[in-house]
Write a protein that holds these residues in place. Structure first.
Motif, PDB file in Angstrom:
ATOM      1  N   SER A  17       0.739  -1.085  -0.031  1.00 41.78           N
ATOM      2  CA  SER A  17       0.134  -0.036   0.076  1.00 41.78           C
ATOM      3  C   SER A  17       0.815   1.423   0.141  1.00 41.78           C
ATOM      4  N   THR A  18       1.855   1.217   0.807  1.00 43.19           N
ATOM      5  CA  THR A  18       2.849   2.345   0.737  1.00 43.19           C
ATOM      6  C   THR A  18       3.527   2.714  -0.676  1.00 43.19           C
ATOM      7  N   LYS A  21       0.733   3.504  -3.161  1.00 40.98           N
ATOM      8  CA  LYS A  21       0.320   4.785  -3.039  1.00 40.98           C
ATOM      9  C   LYS A  21       1.229   6.069  -3.610  1.00 40.98           C
ATOM     10  N   ALA A  25       0.846   8.589  -7.117  1.00 42.22           N
ATOM     11  CA  ALA A  25       0.971   9.963  -6.880  1.00 42.22           C
ATOM     12  C   ALA A  25       1.743  10.404  -7.975  1.00 42.22           C
ATOM     13  N   TYR A  31      -4.827   5.108  -6.874  1.00 39.71           N
ATOM     14  CA  TYR A  31      -4.513   3.700  -6.007  1.00 39.71           C
ATOM     15  C   TYR A  31      -5.610   3.114  -5.641  1.00 39.71           C
ATOM     16  N   ASP A  33      -6.877  -0.071  -3.341  1.00 42.17           N
ATOM     17  CA  ASP A  33      -6.383  -0.930  -2.280  1.00 42.17           C
ATOM     18  C   ASP A  33      -7.577  -1.938  -2.523  1.00 42.17           C
ATOM     19  N   TYR A  71     -13.384   8.313  -3.867  1.00 38.41           N
ATOM     20  CA  TYR A  71     -12.060   9.139  -3.492  1.00 38.41           C
ATOM     21  C   TYR A  71     -12.276  10.483  -2.831  1.00 38.41           C
ATOM     22  N   VAL A  75      -7.860  10.150  -1.323  1.00 37.98           N
ATOM     23  CA  VAL A  75      -7.527   8.942  -0.332  1.00 37.98           C
ATOM     24  C   VAL A  75      -8.986   8.028  -0.724  1.00 37.98           C
ATOM     25  N   GLN A  76      -8.569   6.615  -0.473  1.00 38.06           N
ATOM     26  CA  GLN A  76      -9.753   5.725  -1.035  1.00 38.06           C
ATOM     27  C   GLN A  76     -10.602   5.378   0.133  1.00 38.06           C
TER      28      GLN A  76
END
Ligand code: DC
Length: 225
Positions: A17-18, A21, A25, A31, A33, A71, A75-76
């Protein structure tokens, strides 16, 4: 127009995830997840006091579930029957519920279109377990991101601690091994690398190094730069 599709699969705590993401960007795409969708199904199942390994009972609940990916400020957020799930899907208990329900074929079929549709209308960096093998078999780039068990458990433990969730490193390691075993040996869509995936081991890499490594792979595969 075909949108860019980057698939990042691998076990929990490998940094998917890190890294995904950060890549999204940089590439200016979204992104996704996908684990959050399985977690949201798990949350609903728990709310109904249904045993998450009970395939028939879980399958019977699916018609009651409506999931939506939104979103918000980039952010999801997963909406379950119109309600934001937030951090309620991030507990160790929900990790186990998600892993259990994800082995049920009807659950995977139920979540297939949500995942494919978002990649039809957007460029995506999608993280999960079966993105390169099942969800987006035509992805432009497939990465299988992995790391040693100890390293993954430590990262997950720190993440949980930062969220105020009290647990021990040993507990996290044991849960993680159990979940990895369930996820990689299940009959449907096991968490394995696609034959055309590039495996990246993040154990010895910083986040920046890992992102740079994958960017180089993307550049090479897509012929950009
Ligand atoms: O990535 P995560 O820890 O949030 O995923 C939670 C569980 O969901 C994981 O144990 C396996 C399952 N999962 C899956 O089967 N397929 C995906 N594409 C994503 C997650």
């Amino acid at each position: 127009m075909n949108h860019l599709q980057i698939a990042i699969d691998g076990p929990g705590g490998a940094g998917k995830s890190t890294i995904a993401k950060a890549l999204a960007a940089k590439l200016g795409i979204i992104y996704v997840d996908t684990g959050a969708l399985y977690r949201a199904v798990g949350l609903y199942v728990r709310g109904k006091n249904v045993e998450p390994h009970d395939a028939a009972a879980v399958t019977a609940l699916l018609p009651e579930i409506s999931l939506e990916l939104r979103y918000e400020n980039g952010v999801q957020q997963v909406y379950l029957n119109g309600e934001a799930t937030g951090d309620r899907i991030r507990t160790p208990e929900m990790s186990m519920y998600a892993s259990a329900v994800s082995a049920i074929p009807a659950v995977r079929a139920f979540l297939l279109d949500t995942q494919r549709n978002i990649a039809k209308t957007n460029g995506v960096v999608m993280d999960g377990r079966d993105i390169g093998t099942v969800i987006l078999p035509q992805a432009n780039v497939k990465i299988f991101l992995t790391a040693s068990d100890e390293c993954r458990a430590k990262r997950r433990w720190l993440e949980l601690r930062a969220k105020g969730i009290e647990t021990t490193l040993e507990e996290v390691l044991a849960d993680m091994r159990l979940r990895d075993h369930n996820d990689s040996t299940r009959v449907v869509a096991p968490a394995i690398a696609a034959p055309d995936a590039v495996t990246v081991d993040s154990s010895e890499l910083s986040i920046e190094e890992c992102v740079a490594r994958i960017e180089a792979i993307i550049a090479e595969k897509t012929g950009s730069r």
